[in-house]
Design a protein around this motif. Structure first.
Motif, short mmCIF file in Angstrom:
data_model
loop_
_atom_site.label_atom_id
_atom_site.label_comp_id
_atom_site.label_asym_id
_atom_site.label_seq_id
_atom_site.Cartn_x
_atom_site.Cartn_y
_atom_site.Cartn_z
N GLY A 76 0.80 -1.21 0.00
CA GLY A 76 0.00 0.00 0.00
C GLY A 76 0.83 1.27 0.00
O GLY A 76 2.06 1.23 -0.04
N PRO A 77 0.18 2.43 0.06
CA PRO A 77 0.86 3.73 -0.07
C PRO A 77 1.23 4.35 1.27
O PRO A 77 0.79 3.89 2.34
CB PRO A 77 -0.19 4.58 -0.76
CG PRO A 77 -1.49 4.06 -0.19
CD PRO A 77 -1.29 2.57 -0.01
N ALA A 78 2.01 5.41 1.20
CA ALA A 78 2.29 6.24 2.38
C ALA A 78 1.07 7.13 2.63
O ALA A 78 0.11 7.14 1.85
CB ALA A 78 3.52 7.10 2.13
N GLU A 79 1.09 7.87 3.73
CA GLU A 79 0.00 8.80 4.01
C GLU A 79 -0.07 9.83 2.89
O GLU A 79 0.95 10.23 2.33
CB GLU A 79 0.23 9.49 5.35
CG GLU A 79 0.18 8.56 6.55
CD GLU A 79 0.45 9.25 7.87
OE1 GLU A 79 0.45 10.51 7.88
OE2 GLU A 79 0.68 8.56 8.88
N PRO A 80 -1.28 10.30 2.54
CA PRO A 80 -1.42 11.29 1.46
C PRO A 80 -0.69 12.58 1.78
O PRO A 80 -0.50 12.94 2.95
CB PRO A 80 -2.94 11.52 1.39
CG PRO A 80 -3.55 10.34 2.08
CD PRO A 80 -2.58 9.91 3.12
N ASN A 81 -0.30 13.29 0.72
CA ASN A 81 0.34 14.58 0.89
C ASN A 81 -0.67 15.59 1.45
O ASN A 81 -1.74 15.79 0.88
CB ASN A 81 0.88 15.07 -0.45
CG ASN A 81 1.53 16.43 -0.37
OD1 ASN A 81 2.07 16.81 0.66
ND2 ASN A 81 1.46 17.17 -1.46
N THR A 82 -0.31 16.23 2.55
CA THR A 82 -1.22 17.20 3.16
C THR A 82 -1.10 18.58 2.53
O THR A 82 -1.99 19.41 2.66
CB THR A 82 -0.93 17.34 4.67
OG1 THR A 82 0.39 17.88 4.84
CG2 THR A 82 -1.02 16.00 5.36
N GLY A 83 0.04 18.83 1.87
CA GLY A 83 0.27 20.15 1.31
C GLY A 83 0.70 21.17 2.34
O GLY A 83 0.89 22.35 2.02
N ILE A 84 0.86 20.73 3.58
CA ILE A 84 1.25 21.62 4.67
C ILE A 84 2.59 21.16 5.23
O ILE A 84 2.75 19.98 5.57
CB ILE A 84 0.19 21.61 5.80
CG1 ILE A 84 -1.18 22.04 5.26
CG2 ILE A 84 0.62 22.52 6.95
CD1 ILE A 84 -2.30 21.90 6.26
N PRO A 85 3.59 22.05 5.32
CA PRO A 85 4.88 21.66 5.89
C PRO A 85 4.72 21.13 7.31
O PRO A 85 3.78 21.48 8.03
CB PRO A 85 5.68 22.97 5.88
CG PRO A 85 5.01 23.81 4.85
CD PRO A 85 3.56 23.45 4.90
N GLY A 86 5.65 20.27 7.73
CA GLY A 86 5.61 19.72 9.07
C GLY A 86 5.70 20.80 10.13
O GLY A 86 6.36 21.83 9.95
N THR A 87 5.03 20.57 11.26
CA THR A 87 5.01 21.55 12.34
C THR A 87 6.28 21.48 13.18
O THR A 87 6.70 20.41 13.61
CB THR A 87 3.79 21.32 13.25
OG1 THR A 87 2.60 21.43 12.47
CG2 THR A 87 3.76 22.34 14.38
N ILE A 88 6.90 22.65 13.38
CA ILE A 88 8.08 22.78 14.24
C ILE A 88 7.80 23.91 15.22
O ILE A 88 7.51 25.04 14.81
CB ILE A 88 9.35 23.09 13.43
CG1 ILE A 88 9.71 21.90 12.53
CG2 ILE A 88 10.52 23.39 14.36
CD1 ILE A 88 10.94 22.13 11.67
N ALA A 89 7.85 23.59 16.50
CA ALA A 89 7.61 24.58 17.57
C ALA A 89 6.29 25.31 17.36
O ALA A 89 6.20 26.52 17.61
CB ALA A 89 8.78 25.55 17.65
N GLY A 90 5.28 24.59 16.87
CA GLY A 90 3.96 25.17 16.72
C GLY A 90 3.70 25.87 15.41
O GLY A 90 2.59 26.35 15.17
#
Length: 282
Positions: free
Chosen positions: A157-171
């Motif tokens: 199967g696949p990885a999680e879908p692309n959210t289009g949002i960069p990963g959260t760092i320090a909020g």
């Protein structure tokens, strides 16, 4: 003097030589594999201090004690490996694949889609992140989304879908990424590692008709910024601000890239394709 690493193991071809790909290449080379990385002729890497792909522009580059060198043809790789150096080829379409004959191929472009990797390109193929399906276009998928499942090996199967949002760092998530307001030539006026305030100018986009300022999006350390005089399109990622404010993070491999690199190494080691003598003891 650069530390030399003994690379005598099976050949791993890593597609891409950007930030996450470099975490993979660094891990595998340290483990003794013969790693070759491929890149485009004009890479757009904002965190170029920690990217082996910077060798495309600079000729050579070093990331955390491991050196890379731009090579023009596959027959130059052997010399690089013997010197403990990762060779970087300009070969985005893998035209040298049949000459290299890799045992393992890792697609680390992180394009959020498959740009041409197939299972028959190596004995074992690994895809990083969205765009790949384990058991179909690759043998194994590595999860790249930050959070609980980062680095998880996916066998079907696949990885999680692309959210289009960069990963959260320090909020902060999308706020920490700087994008180009228009197409043109980017010229930096600030440097990676410097503290910046929201609204400060970090560079200029010159479209030939005039310059448009590129502004910092929040307070923090400028962790990434495109190389000076880089031609970009509109809405292209130009920089990355780290709200944690630690300058040393700018020149070291990130926790995400380390986790992905370790996951790829595990995926290779459990493949059943390595004999006890495949990797020489250093």
């Amino acid at each position: 003097m650069d530390k030399k690493f003994d690379m005598n193991g099976p050949l791993v071809l890593v597609r891409g030589a950007g930030e996450q790909a470099s975490g993979v290449g660094w891990t595998l080379a340290k483990a003794g594999f013969q790693v070759v990385m491929t890149e485009v002729a004009k890479p757009l890497m904002v965190r170029w201090p920690v990217c082996f792909g910077t060798a495309v522009v600079q000729g050579t580059w070093q990331v955390e004690g491991m050196s890379s060198r731009r090579v023009e043809k596959p027959d130059e790789c052997e010399t690089a490996w013997n010197e403990g150096v990762i060779p970087v080829l300009i070969d985005p379409d893998l035209e040298y694949l049949t000459e290299l004959k890799p045992t393992f191929l890792v697609d680390a472009i992180l394009a959020k889609r498959n740009t041409g990797t197939r299972r028959d390109m190596a004995l074992r193929t690994i895809g990083l992140g969205p765009g790949f399906t384990a058991g179909e276009d690759v043998d194994l998928v590595v999860e790249t989304n930050r959070g609980h499942h980062l680095g998880r090996l996916i066998y079907a199967g696949p990885a999680e879908p692309n959210t289009g949002i960069p990963g959260t760092i320090a909020g902060f998530a999308k706020e920490r990424v700087i994008y180009s307001p228009k197409a043109g030539v980017f010229r930096a006026v600030r440097s990676i590692g410097e503290q910046v305030e929201a609204g400060e100018c970090v560079g200029v986009i010159d479209d030939g008709m005039g310059g448009t300022q590129v502004l910092a999006t929040l307070h923090g350390v400028l962790r990434g910024l495109l190389l000076n005089d880089t031609l970009v399109g509109a809405s292209v990622k130009l920089g990355d601000i780290d709200p944690r404010g630690k300058k040393e993070y700018c020149s070291t491999i990130s926790e995400k890239a380390r986790a992905i690199g370790a996951a790829v190494l595990l995926g290779i080691m459990e493949s059943g394709l390595l004999s006890p003598i495949s990797l020489k003891t250093r």
